[in-house]
Scaffold this motif. Structure first.
Motif, short mmCIF file in Angstrom:
data_model
loop_
_atom_site.label_atom_id
_atom_site.label_comp_id
_atom_site.label_asym_id
_atom_site.label_seq_id
_atom_site.Cartn_x
_atom_site.Cartn_y
_atom_site.Cartn_z
N VAL A 1 60.12 14.71 50.80
CA VAL A 1 59.02 13.88 51.31
C VAL A 1 58.01 13.57 50.20
CG1 VAL A 1 57.07 13.84 52.90
CG2 VAL A 1 59.28 14.71 53.68
N GLN A 2 57.67 14.58 49.41
CA GLN A 2 56.69 14.37 48.34
C GLN A 2 57.22 13.42 47.27
OE1 GLN A 2 54.57 17.91 47.11
NE2 GLN A 2 54.41 17.21 45.00
N MET A 3 58.50 13.54 46.92
CA MET A 3 59.08 12.62 45.94
C MET A 3 59.09 11.20 46.47
SD MET A 3 62.25 14.50 43.97
CE MET A 3 63.12 15.02 45.44
N LEU A 4 59.43 11.04 47.75
CA LEU A 4 59.50 9.71 48.36
C LEU A 4 58.15 9.01 48.28
CD1 LEU A 4 61.05 7.62 50.07
CD2 LEU A 4 60.32 8.89 52.11
N VAL A 5 57.09 9.70 48.70
CA VAL A 5 55.75 9.10 48.68
C VAL A 5 55.32 8.77 47.25
CG1 VAL A 5 53.32 9.53 49.17
CG2 VAL A 5 55.06 10.24 50.82
N SER A 6 55.56 9.68 46.32
CA SER A 6 55.15 9.48 44.93
C SER A 6 55.84 8.28 44.31
CB SER A 6 55.43 10.73 44.10
OG SER A 6 54.73 11.85 44.61
N GLN A 7 57.15 8.15 44.54
CA GLN A 7 57.89 7.04 43.95
C GLN A 7 57.43 5.70 44.52
OE1 GLN A 7 61.80 8.79 44.72
NE2 GLN A 7 62.29 8.54 42.57
N ILE A 8 57.14 5.66 45.81
CA ILE A 8 56.67 4.41 46.41
C ILE A 8 55.33 4.00 45.81
CG2 ILE A 8 55.81 3.39 48.56
CD1 ILE A 8 57.97 4.97 50.04
N VAL A 9 54.42 4.96 45.63
CA VAL A 9 53.11 4.65 45.04
C VAL A 9 53.27 4.16 43.60
CG1 VAL A 9 50.92 5.63 44.29
CG2 VAL A 9 51.85 6.24 46.52
N VAL A 10 54.11 4.83 42.81
CA VAL A 10 54.33 4.42 41.41
C VAL A 10 54.93 3.01 41.37
CG1 VAL A 10 55.69 4.86 39.32
CG2 VAL A 10 54.54 6.75 40.48
N GLY A 11 55.92 2.75 42.24
CA GLY A 11 56.54 1.43 42.29
C GLY A 11 55.53 0.34 42.63
#
Length: 516
Positions: A353-363
């Motif tokens: 879950v944490q990786m998913l949110v972080s990658q979306i924000v970076v993208g």
């Protein structure tokens, strides 16, 4: 917990304690992770150093200087440059199959020694390289070393460690990987201003290789491997030594029984494809597959390159890589202390879950700043925010898919298919590591900011996969893992009702009520 078959069964508790001997032994063995980590960290920094590019990849260097192109996404898109990085992992894939046979016939120690020796040769070839061919040959030797170490070290740690701290000791391998990455980033930062600093960066890889070679000579072989090769008296003596007690008859007999069952298997490679081993084959294949599709290689391989592309500047990009490397080490410590307390599933799911949110924000941030044409840059405040979310992503990986990607496959396979299962784990890992390393810069050039959403989508898929299909394996002896599959809502249909498979497990376990 619906879907996951969360089982809190402590299993048979053997007599014994956590001895200093086993801790030191596992620490020395885990140094095999330093090799892998050092290479992961060193490559991206070296490929961003101008003297290295001028000597070996002048076309890429000229492309960087070309003022007519402001497309940041495609600055480093060169297949020969990526081959320098990815050739190691193709070699590791091939070596993993030979390492499985070496580990089974001669023991875990020789595999670790060979891994260190191969890495030593490769590091020296790279440090003294005078042309691209010498670089690639050196990378191939490094790959052989990584293949042998990644095959033998996780198995060694799982077999030596007491059940109740098996997770923590096995994660020592991942801990060493993260220390290797951080050390490599620091060395890159220190040598980046030197004319031939890249030689120092590549050549220093010989240091952990020598440490592993020397250390492996003083290691003891695991009781499992000794029994497997008919050295029963020595195996029992070793078991008494690592458990710190003479009363090891119960555990020793379980190891002997498991070994005798395994000896009846003529072909472990064919055996692991049988229906009863479907869960082991599935997780030894899909966990390393998903591990590479988390997108972690975007950070670990090419962190300095990526930060340079995003406008951090050369010095700032190397320092940002050091910061993410430090986060990687600290977050892995979280896993060491939590994996045997809270279990594997919780770390997998929270990390996903944490990786998913972080990658979306970076993208989203990259999309807003660079758009589709790749023109733009971050100011200091924006760059700091981006770095924070990248660190959150790295931390999530470091306490979930990073260490657990090696721990779970190494502990779920019964002895008769363990070398084959671990070889599959390493081979799949290296194949997709090779593939992503080879195409990442091209994907970044063509997918642009969409690449981060691509990896985020895979993180969503793998998190769902874990939620429904992976049972909890903490505190379960590796010799009695079949009980876990028999108790799982999905995998139980693959488990035969034969006495030799489950009777021992049912006798040795006292199942706790399942949590809904």
């Amino acid at each position: 917990m619906a879907g996951g078959a969360y089982i809190e069964s402590g299993g048979r508790q053997y007599e014994g304690k956590v001895t200093a001997f086993v801790l030191i032994t596992c620490f020395v063995a885990a140094m095999g992770g330093l090799l892998f980590g050092y290479d992961l960290g060193i490559t991206g920094g070296v490929t961003s150093m101008e003297p290295f590019l001028v000597k070996f990849f002048p076309v890429v260097y000229q492309q960087m200087l070309d003022d007519s192109s402001t497309n940041q996404y495609c600055k480093f898109d060169n297949q020969l440059l990526t081959l320098f990085t990815s050739s190691l992992y193709l070699a590791a894939l091939i070596a993993s199959f030979f390492a499985a046979t070496t580990s089974r016939l001669f023991g875990r120690k020789p595999s670790m020694f060979l891994g260190g020796l191969f890495f030593l040769v490769g590091a020296l070839l790279n440090g003294f390289a005078v042309n691209v061919e010498m670089l690639i040959i050196g990378r191939i030797f490094l790959g052989f070393g990584v293949g042998y170490c990644n095959q033998s070290v996780p198995i060694y740690l799982s077999e030596m460690a007491p059940t109740k701290i098996r997770g923590a000791l096995n994660i020592g391998f991942q801990m060493m990987i993260t220390i290797g990455i951080l050390g490599a980033n620091l060395i890159n930062y220190a040598t980046s201003k030197r004319q031939n600093g890249w030689r120092v960066s590549l050549g220093v890889g010989a240091v952990p290789a020598v440490l592993l070679c020397v250390g492996s000579l003083f290691l003891e072989e695991t009781p499992n491997s000794l029994i497997e090769r008919g050295q029963h008296v020595k195996a029992k003596t070793m078991l008494q030594k690592i458990r710190g007690t003479n009363n090891v008859d119960e555990e020793y007999q379980d190891l002997v029984d498991a070994s005798e069952a395994a000896s009846k298997v003529e072909n472990p490679w064919k055996n692991i494809t049988r229906r009863r081993y479907r869960p082991q084959l599935t997780f030894c294949t899909f966990i390393p597959f998903f591990q590479q599709l988390t997108g972690i290689n975007v950070i670990m391989f090419y962190a300095p390159v990526l930060f340079t592309i995003l406008g951090f500047g050369n010095d700032a990009s190397l320092m940002s890589a050091v910061i993410t490397g430090g986060v990687n080490v600290l977050a892995t410590l979280v896993s060491v202390f939590c994996v045997d307390k809270f279990g594997r599933r919780l770390l997998f799911l929270e990390g996903g879950v944490q990786m998913l949110v972080s990658q979306i924000v970076v993208g989203i941030m990259i999309a807003m700043k660079f758009g589709l044409n790749g023109e733009g840059s971050f100011n200091k405040e924006e760059a700091d925010i981006l770095l924070v979310f990248i660190c959150l992503y790295v931390a999530a990986f470091a306490w979930s898919w990073g260490p657990l990607g090696w721990l779970v496959p190494s502990e779920i396979c019964s002895l008769e298919v363990r070398p084959a299962g671990q070889a599959i784990n390493v081979a799949v890992n290296m194949f997709f590591t090779f593939g992503i390393a080879q195409v990442f810069l091209s994907l970044l050039c063509h997918f642009k900011f969409g690449l981060f959403f691509f990896f985020a989508a895979w993180v969503l898929v793998m998190t769902i996969f874990i939620a429904f299909l992976l049972p909890e394996t903490k505190n379960v002896p590796v010799e009695e893992m079949n009980y876990v599959w028999k108790s799982h809502w999905f995998w139980n249909k693959y488990m035969p009702e034969c006495e030799d498979l489950v009777a021992g497990a049912y006798n040795n376990f006292e199942a706790a009520p399942q949590k809904e």
